[in-house]
Write a protein that holds these residues in place. Structure first.
Motif, PDB file in Angstrom:
ATOM      1  N   LEU A   1       0.731  -1.038   0.003  1.00 20.18           N
ATOM      2  CA  LEU A   1      -0.138   0.062  -0.107  1.00 20.18           C
ATOM      3  C   LEU A   1       0.950   1.200  -0.039  1.00 20.18           C
ATOM      4  N   SER A   2       2.046   1.217   0.611  1.00 11.80           N
ATOM      5  CA  SER A   2       2.749   2.383   0.833  1.00 11.80           C
ATOM      6  C   SER A   2       3.450   2.526  -0.537  1.00 11.80           C
ATOM      7  N   ILE A   3       3.696   1.792  -1.559  1.00  8.30           N
ATOM      8  CA  ILE A   3       4.046   2.001  -2.676  1.00  8.30           C
ATOM      9  C   ILE A   3       2.924   2.128  -3.794  1.00  8.30           C
ATOM     10  N   ALA A   4       1.994   1.067  -3.823  1.00 10.21           N
ATOM     11  CA  ALA A   4       1.020   1.425  -4.511  1.00 10.21           C
ATOM     12  C   ALA A   4       0.150   2.806  -4.610  1.00 10.21           C
ATOM     13  N   ILE A   5      -0.181   2.938  -3.300  1.00  7.69           N
ATOM     14  CA  ILE A   5      -0.967   4.319  -3.212  1.00  7.69           C
ATOM     15  C   ILE A   5      -0.449   5.498  -3.859  1.00  7.69           C
ATOM     16  N   PRO A   6       0.799   5.779  -3.668  1.00  4.71           N
ATOM     17  CA  PRO A   6       1.400   7.036  -4.224  1.00  4.71           C
ATOM     18  C   PRO A   6       1.560   6.772  -5.710  1.00  4.71           C
ATOM     19  N   LEU A   7       1.897   5.592  -6.104  1.00  3.49           N
ATOM     20  CA  LEU A   7       1.949   5.364  -7.515  1.00  3.49           C
ATOM     21  C   LEU A   7       0.614   5.514  -8.499  1.00  3.49           C
ATOM     22  N   VAL A   8      -0.358   4.745  -7.802  1.00  5.06           N
ATOM     23  CA  VAL A   8      -1.759   4.899  -8.559  1.00  5.06           C
ATOM     24  C   VAL A   8      -2.137   6.283  -8.575  1.00  5.06           C
ATOM     25  N   VAL A   9      -1.906   7.205  -7.492  1.00  7.08           N
ATOM     26  CA  VAL A   9      -2.516   8.711  -7.332  1.00  7.08           C
ATOM     27  C   VAL A   9      -1.626   9.288  -8.397  1.00  7.08           C
ATOM     28  N   ALA A  10      -0.365   9.184  -8.274  1.00  9.18           N
ATOM     29  CA  ALA A  10       0.511   9.927  -9.476  1.00  9.18           C
ATOM     30  C   ALA A  10       0.172   9.627 -10.899  1.00  9.18           C
ATOM     31  N   ILE A  11      -0.021   8.209 -11.147  1.00  8.64           N
ATOM     32  CA  ILE A  11      -0.600   7.837 -12.560  1.00  8.64           C
ATOM     33  C   ILE A  11      -1.935   8.485 -12.852  1.00  8.64           C
ATOM     34  N   LEU A  12      -3.056   8.387 -11.872  1.00  7.96           N
ATOM     35  CA  LEU A  12      -4.245   8.911 -12.128  1.00  7.96           C
ATOM     36  C   LEU A  12      -4.416  10.352 -12.201  1.00  7.96           C
ATOM     37  N   PHE A  13      -3.413  10.945 -11.300  1.00  7.82           N
ATOM     38  CA  PHE A  13      -3.210  12.742 -11.336  1.00  7.82           C
ATOM     39  C   PHE A  13      -3.116  12.976 -12.812  1.00  7.82           C
ATOM     40  N   GLY A  14      -2.158  12.217 -13.618  1.00  9.81           N
ATOM     41  CA  GLY A  14      -1.936  12.576 -14.958  1.00  9.81           C
ATOM     42  C   GLY A  14      -2.899  12.370 -15.888  1.00  9.81           C
ATOM     43  N   VAL A  15      -3.992  11.610 -15.777  1.00  4.13           N
ATOM     44  CA  VAL A  15      -5.026  11.242 -16.531  1.00  4.13           C
ATOM     45  C   VAL A  15      -6.087  12.190 -16.328  1.00  4.13           C
ATOM     46  N   ASN A  16      -6.480  12.805 -17.417  1.00  6.08           N
ATOM     47  CA  ASN A  16      -7.581  13.816 -17.491  1.00  6.08           C
ATOM     48  C   ASN A  16      -8.462  13.183 -18.407  1.00  6.08           C
ATOM     49  N   LEU A  17      -9.834  12.742 -17.922  1.00  6.44           N
ATOM     50  CA  LEU A  17     -10.707  11.995 -18.559  1.00  6.44           C
ATOM     51  C   LEU A  17     -11.123  12.777 -19.819  1.00  6.44           C
ATOM     52  N   ARG A  18     -11.506  14.087 -19.439  1.00  3.72           N
ATOM     53  CA  ARG A  18     -12.115  15.047 -20.514  1.00  3.72           C
ATOM     54  C   ARG A  18     -11.065  15.230 -21.815  1.00  3.72           C
ATOM     55  N   LYS A  19      -9.832  15.182 -21.590  1.00  4.09           N
ATOM     56  CA  LYS A  19      -8.614  15.302 -22.659  1.00  4.09           C
ATOM     57  C   LYS A  19      -8.729  14.098 -23.118  1.00  4.09           C
ATOM     58  N   LEU A  20      -9.127  12.960 -22.602  1.00  4.35           N
ATOM     59  CA  LEU A  20      -9.082  11.635 -23.342  1.00  4.35           C
ATOM     60  C   LEU A  20     -10.305  11.255 -23.910  1.00  4.35           C
ATOM     61  N   GLY A  21     -11.041  12.508 -24.126  1.00  2.00           N
ATOM     62  CA  GLY A  21     -12.372  12.564 -24.940  1.00  2.00           C
ATOM     63  C   GLY A  21     -13.531  11.860 -24.427  1.00  2.00           C
ATOM     64  N   TYR A  22     -13.491  11.577 -22.844  1.00  2.00           N
ATOM     65  CA  TYR A  22     -14.842  11.182 -22.123  1.00  2.00           C
ATOM     66  C   TYR A  22     -15.536  12.223 -21.823  1.00  2.00           C
ATOM     67  N   ASP A  23     -16.920  12.366 -22.065  1.00  2.00           N
ATOM     68  CA  ASP A  23     -17.823  13.516 -21.699  1.00  2.00           C
ATOM     69  C   ASP A  23     -18.144  13.457 -20.065  1.00  2.00           C
ATOM     70  N   VAL A  24     -17.417  13.948 -19.319  1.00  2.00           N
ATOM     71  CA  VAL A  24     -17.607  13.946 -17.853  1.00  2.00           C
ATOM     72  C   VAL A  24     -17.434  15.258 -17.529  1.00  2.00           C
ATOM     73  N   GLN A  25     -18.275  15.689 -16.609  1.00  2.00           N
ATOM     74  CA  GLN A  25     -18.229  17.099 -16.020  1.00  2.00           C
ATOM     75  C   GLN A  25     -17.018  17.429 -15.343  1.00  2.00           C
ATOM     76  N   PRO A  26     -16.537  18.414 -15.106  1.00  2.00           N
ATOM     77  CA  PRO A  26     -15.386  18.723 -14.040  1.00  2.00           C
ATOM     78  C   PRO A  26     -16.085  18.614 -12.636  1.00  2.00           C
TER      79      PRO A  26
END
Length: 182
Positions: free
Chosen positions: A19-44
């Protein structure tokens, strides 16, 4: 009896590391994923920052009350408050990631000394928010395995770090909130 306590700790040690490795890693990866920029129709989810800042503030209060509780012999209250503080931290993390996956990052607009103060607080907040994960988990497992002497020893390190992360989370929000695009 010590064998049982050791087995409880050993059982959780691998999870603490994972968990100590996975949580920051997953957060860092997801932090760089913007669903709107990937074409998904989601509201901010622009309504989330004041909510997760409030959760940070509430976490700070809960931590202080939990320390007061244990110093006054209210062990059950302390235990329940600490579980609540962990839950609040998980809720914060989920909302924080959801916000950043649906919204553009906000740039700090202050200048001069305030800019350096902001970035110092932000950087220390981020670094300690990663470092605190194993400390919280180890502290919790020490209590779970009834190693209260060791729990108390590590809690003296965990508490001020966690409190700093919670309080600086609120400060970062207050400092950047004028620059949010609504």
């Amino acid at each position: 009896m010590n064998e049982v306590k050791n087995s409880i700790e050993q059982k959780y040690n691998k999870w603490i590391w994972v968990l100590s490795i996975a949580i920051p890693l997953v957060v860092a990866i997801l932090f760089g994923v913007n669903l709107r920029k990937l074409g998904y129709d989601v509201q901010p989810l622009s309504f989330l920052p004041p909510i997760y800042a409030t959760i940070n503030g509430l976490t700070a209060v809960v931590l202080v009350v939990a320390v007061w509780a244990i110093k006054n012999g209210k062990r059950n209250l302390h235990e329940n408050l600490m579980k609540f503080a962990i839950l609040l931290s998980v809720l914060f993390l989920g909302m924080y990631v959801a916000y950043h996956m649906t919204s553009d990052s906000t740039k700090f607009g202050g200048e001069g000394a305030i800019k350096y103060i902001y970035y110092f607080i932000l950087i220390t907040h981020i670094l300690l928010s990663v470092i605190i994960i194993p400390f919280v988990l180890i502290t919790y497992v020490k209590a779970l395995s009834q190693r209260f002497d060791r729990h108390k020893k590590i809690a003296k390190i965990t508490f001020p770090m966690w409190l700093y992360v919670a309080v600086t989370g609120v400060i970062v929000y207050v400092m950047i909130s004028p620059y949010y695009v609504h």
